[in-house]
Structure formats: C-alpha cells, structure tokens
Design a protein around this motif. Sequence first.
Motif, mmCIF file in Angstrom:
data_model
loop_
_atom_site.group_PDB
_atom_site.id
_atom_site.type_symbol
_atom_site.label_atom_id
_atom_site.label_comp_id
_atom_site.label_asym_id
_atom_site.label_seq_id
_atom_site.Cartn_x
_atom_site.Cartn_y
_atom_site.Cartn_z
ATOM 1 N N ILE A 83 0.861 -1.105 -0.140
ATOM 2 C CA ILE A 83 0.042 0.168 -0.123
ATOM 3 C C ILE A 83 0.826 1.347 -0.079
ATOM 4 O O ILE A 83 0.473 2.234 -0.682
ATOM 5 C CB ILE A 83 -0.900 0.258 1.339
ATOM 6 N N ASP A 84 1.965 1.140 0.643
ATOM 7 C CA ASP A 84 2.796 2.416 0.775
ATOM 8 C C ASP A 84 3.320 2.673 -0.617
ATOM 9 O O ASP A 84 3.429 4.071 -0.985
ATOM 10 C CB ASP A 84 4.173 2.106 1.501
ATOM 11 N N ILE A 85 3.877 1.926 -1.507
ATOM 12 C CA ILE A 85 4.135 2.102 -3.010
ATOM 13 C C ILE A 85 2.937 2.699 -3.715
ATOM 14 O O ILE A 85 3.165 3.455 -4.366
ATOM 15 C CB ILE A 85 4.759 0.845 -3.475
ATOM 16 N N ILE A 86 1.705 2.200 -3.462
ATOM 17 C CA ILE A 86 0.711 2.705 -4.318
ATOM 18 C C ILE A 86 0.275 4.006 -3.804
ATOM 19 O O ILE A 86 -0.096 4.765 -4.634
ATOM 20 C CB ILE A 86 -0.636 1.620 -4.054
ATOM 21 N N ILE A 87 0.211 4.144 -2.520
ATOM 22 C CA ILE A 87 -0.173 5.610 -2.198
ATOM 23 C C ILE A 87 0.972 6.815 -2.610
ATOM 24 O O ILE A 87 0.366 7.602 -3.089
ATOM 25 C CB ILE A 87 -0.269 5.711 -0.528
ATOM 26 N N ASN A 88 2.130 6.213 -2.653
ATOM 27 C CA ASN A 88 3.107 7.267 -2.958
ATOM 28 C C ASN A 88 3.077 7.496 -4.625
ATOM 29 O O ASN A 88 3.647 8.598 -4.835
ATOM 30 C CB ASN A 88 4.652 6.630 -2.564
ATOM 31 N N GLY A 89 2.669 6.489 -5.170
ATOM 32 C CA GLY A 89 2.678 6.505 -6.416
ATOM 33 C C GLY A 89 1.585 7.335 -6.977
ATOM 34 O O GLY A 89 1.436 8.221 -7.814
ATOM 35 N N THR A 90 0.385 7.335 -6.128
ATOM 36 C CA THR A 90 -0.762 8.134 -6.373
ATOM 37 C C THR A 90 -0.523 9.643 -6.321
ATOM 38 O O THR A 90 -0.954 10.519 -6.982
ATOM 39 C CB THR A 90 -2.101 7.658 -5.497
ATOM 40 N N LEU A 91 0.470 9.775 -4.989
ATOM 41 C CA LEU A 91 0.420 11.220 -4.624
ATOM 42 C C LEU A 91 1.337 11.927 -5.854
ATOM 43 O O LEU A 91 1.342 12.939 -6.056
ATOM 44 C CB LEU A 91 1.067 11.321 -3.431
ATOM 45 N N GLN A 92 2.550 10.910 -6.247
ATOM 46 C CA GLN A 92 3.355 11.757 -7.347
ATOM 47 C C GLN A 92 2.522 11.969 -8.565
ATOM 48 O O GLN A 92 2.831 13.263 -9.119
ATOM 49 C CB GLN A 92 4.438 10.555 -7.769
ATOM 50 N N HIS A 93 1.541 11.159 -8.887
ATOM 51 C CA HIS A 93 0.718 11.771 -10.040
ATOM 52 C C HIS A 93 -0.254 12.756 -10.019
ATOM 53 O O HIS A 93 -0.526 13.692 -10.718
ATOM 54 C CB HIS A 93 -0.145 10.263 -10.555
ATOM 55 N N PHE A 94 -0.706 12.912 -8.783
ATOM 56 C CA PHE A 94 -1.328 14.113 -8.064
ATOM 57 C C PHE A 94 -0.556 15.210 -8.264
ATOM 58 O O PHE A 94 -1.134 16.552 -8.734
ATOM 59 C CB PHE A 94 -1.982 13.894 -6.780
#
Length: 299
Positions: free
Chosen positions: A252-263
């Motif tokens: 989940i950490d990688i997924i959340i950080n990837g999402t925030l990077q795209h944001f």
Amino acid sequence: MEFHPEKEPLLNKEDKDTYIKIEDTSSCQKSKEQVINCQDCLELLCFCCYNYDVTQREYESHLALSNRCSIKYNKEDSVHEKLLLEFFEVIKELNSEENEEGCENGETNKNKKTEDINHIIKKFSKKIGFQNDNPREDLNKSGLFTLEFMNYFINNYKTESKNILKEKDFSFALVCINLIYRINLILYLIDKDKSDSDIYNIYKIERCSRKEIKNFCLHLENDNEKDLMFHIISLCLNYAFEKFKNAGSSNIDIIINGTLQHFREVLNDVKKNEKLIDRFKYELEKLKNGKNSQKVKIN
C-alpha cells in the motif's frame, strides 16, 4: 499581515497589492534567497521567482484548511461521536446490501434484529481496516478530518465503496488514514515543523514545489476548501484502488506514494482556467481504460 506592492508578480495581476510581503532571510537553506514572511508552512518554501507568489485570499484559504485538518477526534464531543455512529451505520448498510445480493431464493437480512451500535462498531472496525475494535484510538491520531472524509466517501461513492470494502488486501480505513496524512503532509497542511529531509526519509515522498502549492491555493481559493479536498482525496483513493487492481500488489505504501506522485504531476501541469478536479477525473479515466498518463516534469 504586511504586503509588498512594489514588485508585481506575473500571476493574478488583477490582485496587485494583495501579495504577501517577502523578505531576505539567512535561515533559508538556499542562501540569500527570499521566502514568504508569514507564520505558517509557506515560509518553508524557498521563493525563487515572483511567478508563484500567493495572494492574501489564497493564503487565508490554505490556513483555514490547515486548521481544519488539525482538529483531533474527541470521543467526549457529541458531534464527533454522532459522525462516527453515522459512519458505521452506513458501513453496516453497505455490508448488508452485499450479503443480500449473495443470498439464495431471495432471502435477505432485513428480518434480523437491530444491532446495538457499539456492537456494529466492534464488528466492523478491524474488518474495514482499523487497528482494533475501537476506531476512536486510530481517529484520535489521524484527526476528525479523516472521519469526515470517510463519511463523505461512503455516502457519495457507494459503488466504489462496495468494491473497495470487498478487497481484503486494500483496507479502507488504513488506506484513508495513510493517504490523507500524506496528502496533507505534501501540501503543508500539517506537521509544518518537520523538515523535508525527515519526511522523505520516513515516507519516501517529497513535498510539493512552490508552483504546485500556488496552483493548489489558486484552486482552493476559488472553491469551498473542504469540498475541494474531499473531491481530491476521493479521486486519489479511487486512483490508488485502480493501481492496486492493475498491479495486483498489496504494498500500500508504494501505491499511495505513486498516487501522490501523479497528483503532483497533475497539480504541476493544471492551467489557471482549468478545473483541478476535472483534470484529475480525466487522469483517473485514462487509468481505468488502461492508458498510460503522460509524465510531466516536476520543477
């Protein structure tokens, strides 16, 4: 609050004389550069050019949202407790609807006796991602804003909520708590005293650039701050869930950080006359359709 009307920024020229005063400071990591002179998170952002200065109204909108995000959950507050009970009532309904769809011969759970609300909370807390049977402990750390958002999401995105709640490896409450904390962190809404290096070392994320903060404040000032944030976090949550389904990963950490990077990429690229929410919705649809979003260089 003092202002600096002598030098006019390139953005929002119609708001001349409403820009926050800037001064030289030796405390800035970038020697002899300028930072915003105000007692909040924005003074941590190095000021390298006038393009991304913030107006007084934008500053006040950011500060109001920051104050809202800092409110702790208080179990002694009847308003807070009522919101928690309403949240779990909806969680129960969503779970009942799921069970009804799976019943054979038209059987339903409607004839079951009404359960005590405390029993409902205990029954569903760990199931939806809280650490134990009493969610108040998690909410005391994560704050009232997290509960407000979760309540908003399950009432406005019921189909998405049902799909998320079915996934055992995508714990709804846990993801919300971590996502909200990190998005507030990168937008300088909370923990303003933490250094950027400490944040990166702990969470492996970087805070938003000055341009991204300016774009965020610009859209924040034009919309209701709570509604805008709820929309943003809802889209981030849906985006993270799509990435989770596509990747088949439980990290989940990688997924959340990837999402925030795209944001951040969207925030960096969004135009002044473009709706931030509409832009992110477009990016979410591209992800659902299996299209790779174009990478945008972050300054």
